[in-house]
Design a protein around this motif. Structure first.
Motif, PDB file in Angstrom:
ATOM      1  N   PHE A  93       0.833  -1.159   0.032  1.00 44.32           N
ATOM      2  CA  PHE A  93      -0.086   0.066  -0.106  1.00 44.32           C
ATOM      3  C   PHE A  93       0.738   1.438  -0.036  1.00 44.32           C
ATOM      4  O   PHE A  93       1.927   1.131   0.531  1.00 44.32           O
ATOM      5  CB  PHE A  93      -0.741   0.076   1.329  1.00 44.32           C
ATOM      6  CG  PHE A  93      -2.144  -0.828   1.127  1.00 44.32           C
ATOM      7  CD1 PHE A  93      -2.427  -1.747   0.219  1.00 44.32           C
ATOM      8  CD2 PHE A  93      -3.013  -0.832   2.107  1.00 44.32           C
ATOM      9  CE1 PHE A  93      -3.644  -2.402   0.054  1.00 44.32           C
ATOM     10  CE2 PHE A  93      -4.179  -1.384   1.911  1.00 44.32           C
ATOM     11  CZ  PHE A  93      -4.381  -2.494   1.134  1.00 44.32           C
ATOM     12  N   ASN A  94       0.271   2.449  -0.413  1.00 43.96           N
ATOM     13  CA  ASN A  94       1.009   3.521  -0.614  1.00 43.96           C
ATOM     14  C   ASN A  94       1.066   4.347   0.724  1.00 43.96           C
ATOM     15  O   ASN A  94       2.203   5.000   1.110  1.00 43.96           O
ATOM     16  CB  ASN A  94       0.541   4.512  -1.602  1.00 43.96           C
ATOM     17  CG  ASN A  94      -0.972   4.915  -1.382  1.00 43.96           C
ATOM     18  OD1 ASN A  94      -1.810   3.974  -0.938  1.00 43.96           O
ATOM     19  ND2 ASN A  94      -1.351   6.166  -1.398  1.00 43.96           N
ATOM     20  N   LYS A  95      -0.059   4.078   1.666  1.00 45.36           N
ATOM     21  CA  LYS A  95       0.083   4.808   3.015  1.00 45.36           C
ATOM     22  C   LYS A  95      -1.088   4.026   3.729  1.00 45.36           C
ATOM     23  O   LYS A  95      -1.911   3.323   3.266  1.00 45.36           O
ATOM     24  CB  LYS A  95      -0.330   6.133   2.902  1.00 45.36           C
ATOM     25  CG  LYS A  95      -1.660   6.389   2.306  1.00 45.36           C
ATOM     26  CD  LYS A  95      -1.956   8.143   2.511  1.00 45.36           C
ATOM     27  CE  LYS A  95      -3.435   8.224   2.217  1.00 45.36           C
ATOM     28  NZ  LYS A  95      -3.764   9.518   2.451  1.00 45.36           N
ATOM     29  N   LEU A  96      -1.045   4.324   5.018  1.00 47.34           N
ATOM     30  CA  LEU A  96      -2.011   3.650   5.822  1.00 47.34           C
ATOM     31  C   LEU A  96      -3.173   4.788   5.979  1.00 47.34           C
ATOM     32  O   LEU A  96      -2.850   5.973   6.146  1.00 47.34           O
ATOM     33  CB  LEU A  96      -1.570   3.421   7.517  1.00 47.34           C
ATOM     34  CG  LEU A  96      -0.721   1.960   7.527  1.00 47.34           C
ATOM     35  CD1 LEU A  96      -0.311   2.006   8.876  1.00 47.34           C
ATOM     36  CD2 LEU A  96      -1.793   1.087   7.032  1.00 47.34           C
ATOM     37  N   SER A  97      -4.309   4.706   5.962  1.00 51.66           N
ATOM     38  CA  SER A  97      -5.291   5.470   6.171  1.00 51.66           C
ATOM     39  C   SER A  97      -6.633   4.830   6.621  1.00 51.66           C
ATOM     40  O   SER A  97      -6.702   3.745   6.562  1.00 51.66           O
ATOM     41  CB  SER A  97      -5.825   6.497   5.122  1.00 51.66           C
ATOM     42  OG  SER A  97      -6.213   5.405   3.947  1.00 51.66           O
ATOM     43  N   THR A  98      -7.780   5.594   6.808  1.00 54.35           N
ATOM     44  CA  THR A  98      -9.036   4.822   7.377  1.00 54.35           C
ATOM     45  C   THR A  98      -9.397   3.924   6.294  1.00 54.35           C
ATOM     46  O   THR A  98      -9.922   2.915   6.346  1.00 54.35           O
ATOM     47  CB  THR A  98     -10.131   6.149   7.718  1.00 54.35           C
ATOM     48  OG1 THR A  98      -9.465   6.981   8.698  1.00 54.35           O
ATOM     49  CG2 THR A  98     -11.358   5.226   8.031  1.00 54.35           C
ATOM     50  N   HIS A  99      -9.512   4.549   5.001  1.00 59.25           N
ATOM     51  CA  HIS A  99      -9.833   3.822   3.865  1.00 59.25           C
ATOM     52  C   HIS A  99      -9.237   2.695   3.435  1.00 59.25           C
ATOM     53  O   HIS A  99      -9.335   1.453   3.111  1.00 59.25           O
ATOM     54  CB  HIS A  99      -9.950   4.737   2.507  1.00 59.25           C
ATOM     55  CG  HIS A  99     -10.590   6.051   2.902  1.00 59.25           C
ATOM     56  ND1 HIS A  99     -10.058   7.458   2.880  1.00 59.25           N
ATOM     57  CD2 HIS A  99     -11.678   6.412   3.298  1.00 59.25           C
ATOM     58  CE1 HIS A  99     -10.830   8.242   3.217  1.00 59.25           C
ATOM     59  NE2 HIS A  99     -11.865   7.920   3.412  1.00 59.25           N
ATOM     60  N   GLY A 284     -22.181  25.007  -1.252  1.00 60.40           N
ATOM     61  CA  GLY A 284     -22.069  23.684  -1.198  1.00 60.40           C
ATOM     62  C   GLY A 284     -20.852  22.850  -1.112  1.00 60.40           C
ATOM     63  O   GLY A 284     -19.942  23.265  -1.368  1.00 60.40           O
ATOM     64  N   ILE A 285     -20.846  21.617  -0.378  1.00 57.41           N
ATOM     65  CA  ILE A 285     -19.842  20.873  -0.285  1.00 57.41           C
ATOM     66  C   ILE A 285     -19.854  19.339  -0.712  1.00 57.41           C
ATOM     67  O   ILE A 285     -20.958  18.822  -0.315  1.00 57.41           O
ATOM     68  CB  ILE A 285     -19.081  20.982   1.006  1.00 57.41           C
ATOM     69  CG1 ILE A 285     -18.668  22.123   1.447  1.00 57.41           C
ATOM     70  CG2 ILE A 285     -18.023  19.864   1.314  1.00 57.41           C
ATOM     71  CD1 ILE A 285     -18.217  22.145   2.866  1.00 57.41           C
ATOM     72  N   VAL A 286     -19.255  18.901  -1.675  1.00 63.95           N
ATOM     73  CA  VAL A 286     -19.086  17.621  -1.902  1.00 63.95           C
ATOM     74  C   VAL A 286     -17.870  17.066  -1.577  1.00 63.95           C
ATOM     75  O   VAL A 286     -16.903  17.405  -2.119  1.00 63.95           O
ATOM     76  CB  VAL A 286     -19.522  17.047  -3.505  1.00 63.95           C
ATOM     77  CG1 VAL A 286     -19.695  15.681  -3.707  1.00 63.95           C
ATOM     78  CG2 VAL A 286     -20.997  17.896  -3.690  1.00 63.95           C
ATOM     79  N   SER A 287     -17.843  15.869  -0.894  1.00 60.47           N
ATOM     80  CA  SER A 287     -16.450  15.278  -0.540  1.00 60.47           C
ATOM     81  C   SER A 287     -16.283  14.071  -0.998  1.00 60.47           C
ATOM     82  O   SER A 287     -17.301  13.130  -1.028  1.00 60.47           O
ATOM     83  CB  SER A 287     -16.233  15.328   1.120  1.00 60.47           C
ATOM     84  OG  SER A 287     -15.187  15.083   1.534  1.00 60.47           O
ATOM     85  N   TYR A 288     -14.646  13.758  -1.301  1.00 60.13           N
ATOM     86  CA  TYR A 288     -14.385  12.511  -1.651  1.00 60.13           C
ATOM     87  C   TYR A 288     -14.378  11.624  -0.416  1.00 60.13           C
ATOM     88  O   TYR A 288     -13.968  11.959   0.411  1.00 60.13           O
ATOM     89  CB  TYR A 288     -12.916  12.537  -2.432  1.00 60.13           C
ATOM     90  CG  TYR A 288     -13.156  12.180  -3.912  1.00 60.13           C
ATOM     91  CD1 TYR A 288     -12.832  11.013  -4.569  1.00 60.13           C
ATOM     92  CD2 TYR A 288     -13.465  13.293  -4.760  1.00 60.13           C
ATOM     93  CE1 TYR A 288     -12.896  10.760  -5.692  1.00 60.13           C
ATOM     94  CE2 TYR A 288     -13.790  13.133  -6.180  1.00 60.13           C
ATOM     95  CZ  TYR A 288     -13.571  11.770  -6.565  1.00 60.13           C
ATOM     96  OH  TYR A 288     -13.244  11.693  -8.305  1.00 60.13           O
ATOM     97  N   ASN A 289     -14.678  10.346  -0.478  1.00 65.76           N
ATOM     98  CA  ASN A 289     -14.381   9.026  -0.018  1.00 65.76           C
ATOM     99  C   ASN A 289     -15.170   9.264   1.629  1.00 65.76           C
ATOM    100  O   ASN A 289     -15.262  10.151   2.432  1.00 65.76           O
ATOM    101  CB  ASN A 289     -12.802   9.043   0.531  1.00 65.76           C
ATOM    102  CG  ASN A 289     -12.212   8.604  -0.880  1.00 65.76           C
ATOM    103  OD1 ASN A 289     -12.673   8.030  -1.703  1.00 65.76           O
ATOM    104  ND2 ASN A 289     -10.807   9.006  -0.746  1.00 65.76           N
ATOM    105  N   GLU A 290     -16.083   8.189   1.790  1.00 70.47           N
ATOM    106  CA  GLU A 290     -17.169   8.143   2.866  1.00 70.47           C
ATOM    107  C   GLU A 290     -16.025   7.652   3.865  1.00 70.47           C
ATOM    108  O   GLU A 290     -15.212   7.038   4.137  1.00 70.47           O
ATOM    109  CB  GLU A 290     -18.090   7.103   2.748  1.00 70.47           C
ATOM    110  CG  GLU A 290     -18.932   6.789   3.672  1.00 70.47           C
ATOM    111  CD  GLU A 290     -19.859   7.945   4.300  1.00 70.47           C
ATOM    112  OE1 GLU A 290     -19.591   9.039   3.978  1.00 70.47           O
ATOM    113  OE2 GLU A 290     -20.882   7.533   4.550  1.00 70.47           O
ATOM    114  N   THR A 291     -16.622   8.587   5.095  1.00 71.47           N
ATOM    115  CA  THR A 291     -16.181   8.134   6.414  1.00 71.47           C
ATOM    116  C   THR A 291     -17.261   8.300   7.514  1.00 71.47           C
ATOM    117  O   THR A 291     -18.297   9.260   7.236  1.00 71.47           O
ATOM    118  CB  THR A 291     -15.106   9.126   7.040  1.00 71.47           C
ATOM    119  OG1 THR A 291     -15.368  10.465   7.263  1.00 71.47           O
ATOM    120  CG2 THR A 291     -13.865   9.162   5.882  1.00 71.47           C
ATOM    121  N   PRO A 292     -17.256   7.732   8.802  1.00 75.43           N
ATOM    122  CA  PRO A 292     -18.386   7.899   9.703  1.00 75.43           C
ATOM    123  C   PRO A 292     -18.541   9.298  10.104  1.00 75.43           C
ATOM    124  O   PRO A 292     -19.825   9.821  10.392  1.00 75.43           O
ATOM    125  CB  PRO A 292     -17.908   7.120  10.774  1.00 75.43           C
ATOM    126  CG  PRO A 292     -16.915   5.843  10.270  1.00 75.43           C
ATOM    127  CD  PRO A 292     -16.135   6.518   9.059  1.00 75.43           C
TER     128      PRO A 292
END
Length: 339
Positions: A93-99, A284-292
């Motif tokens: 993997f390139n990095k650790l993240s929530t996703h 308005g805001i649209v954000s990439y990648n779902e998180t809780p």
């Protein structure tokens, strides 16, 4: 026997799992035979400077799958040569993240006890990427599962990837131009995904006079995201802009922002609040990648997101079924109050 057990301090695979994988691999190669006595807990504790609980956890797991048995007063012995494993996976993997954790957990759950995973992180650094792959090409891996995202220096990544036998290669998250042969892939179609997701959000987007996508020039995210964004804006006649630095961007009433990186989302929300504007009404805001967190932040942030759990599951199924195919991962829009 002690030398057959290896623990790599640079691997992100838990040490107990590395002990399990070493023993199972030794059995599969015929280097550890039936009824062989395994190193004692104390021996491994001294050799690797790890906790007793780690070693006991490894031996307990091996007993549960029927490969090892414990004889009171004598130690641990190989009970069966049937490891039941279909694969040994090199995961990069390139990095650790929530996703990324969601992807890893889904892959691990899908594989279960039928495969082992040697897990590495290269921190978006091409030199580490190259070193990890070249150092492991000669090892007995059945699959190389790789995510390719670099901050810089990744132009030659294709040459390194093409060194991997294609019957062992699975590209994860994105395709790489120039990789040849019959290999597997589970990927995001970045341009198509954002275009389709914004099209689904067309009605709520119409109340904004200008759309701005925030993507720094030094980001590892694919430029295809910008291509898909521009195609959408051109198709539906939106005034639009690519913002590289949100801290320097003018924020006006009627702006609709598509945010790609998590840090930029925090900066954007702070600046909107300072200007006493309301998200979902003035801006308005649209954000990439779902998180809780995005489910509850500002009564809900609208997201466009790939299905990270599906990424891991699809790769796991491909490994277990020994398939080589290229699958576009599901992508979705989740409308919330920020739009």
């Amino acid at each position: 026997m002690d030398k057959l057990i290896r623990i790599n301090e640079y691997s992100k695979t838990p040490k107990y799992q590395q002990i399990i994988d070493s023993i199972l691999s030794g059995i599969e190669r015929g280097e550890i035979e039936l009824d062989s006595k395994l190193p004692s807990v104390n021996r491994l504790l001294i050799d690797f400077d790890i906790s007793r609980d780690t070693i006991v956890k490894a031996y307990d797991r091996l007993q549960k799958i029927g490969v090892v048995q414990s004889v009171q007063g004598k130690g641990y012995f190989v009970k069966s040569e049937d490891t039941k494993r279909k694969a040994r996976v090199f995961l990069l993997f390139n990095k650790l993240s929530t996703h990324k954790k969601i992807i890893y957990d889904s892959l691990y759950q899908t594989l279960g006890d039928q495969a082992s995973i040697d897990f590495y992180i290269y921190n978006n650094d091409f030199r580490l990427f190259k070193n990890y792959i070249t150092a492991n090409l000669a090892n007995n891996f059945s699959h190389f599962v790789i995510i390719t995202h670099f901050l810089e220096g990744g132009q030659n990544a294709v040459d390194i990837i093409n060194m991997i036998p294609k019957n062992k290669l699975i590209l994860l998250d994105k395709k790489v131009d120039g990789v040849v042969g019959n290999f597997g892939a589970v990927y995001q179609a970045f341009a198509k995904d954002i275009y389709n997701a914004l099209t689904q959000a067309l009605e709520p987007l119409k109340k904004y006079t200008k759309l701005k996508i925030i993507l720094p020039s030094n980001s590892y995210h694919p430029y295809d995201i910008i291509i898909g964004f521009k195609d959408f804006c051109t198709e539906y006649a939106f005034d639009h802009e690519v913002v590289e630095d949100i801290s320097a961007c003018e924020i006006k009433q009627g702006d609709g922002f598509i945010n790609v990186m998590e840090d930029d989302l925090v900066t954007l929300i702070k600046r909107i609040k300072v200007q006493d504007m309301e998200v979902g009404k003035d801006v308005g805001i649209v954000s990439y990648n779902e998180t809780p967190l995005k489910e509850v932040l500002l009564n809900g942030i609208t997201v466009i997101s790939t299905d990270f759990k599906a990424l891991g599951k699809s790769v796991g199924q491909m490994i277990l079924e020994n398939r080589r195919e290229q699958i576009a991962n599901p992508f979705q829009l989740i409308l919330r109050n920020s739009l």
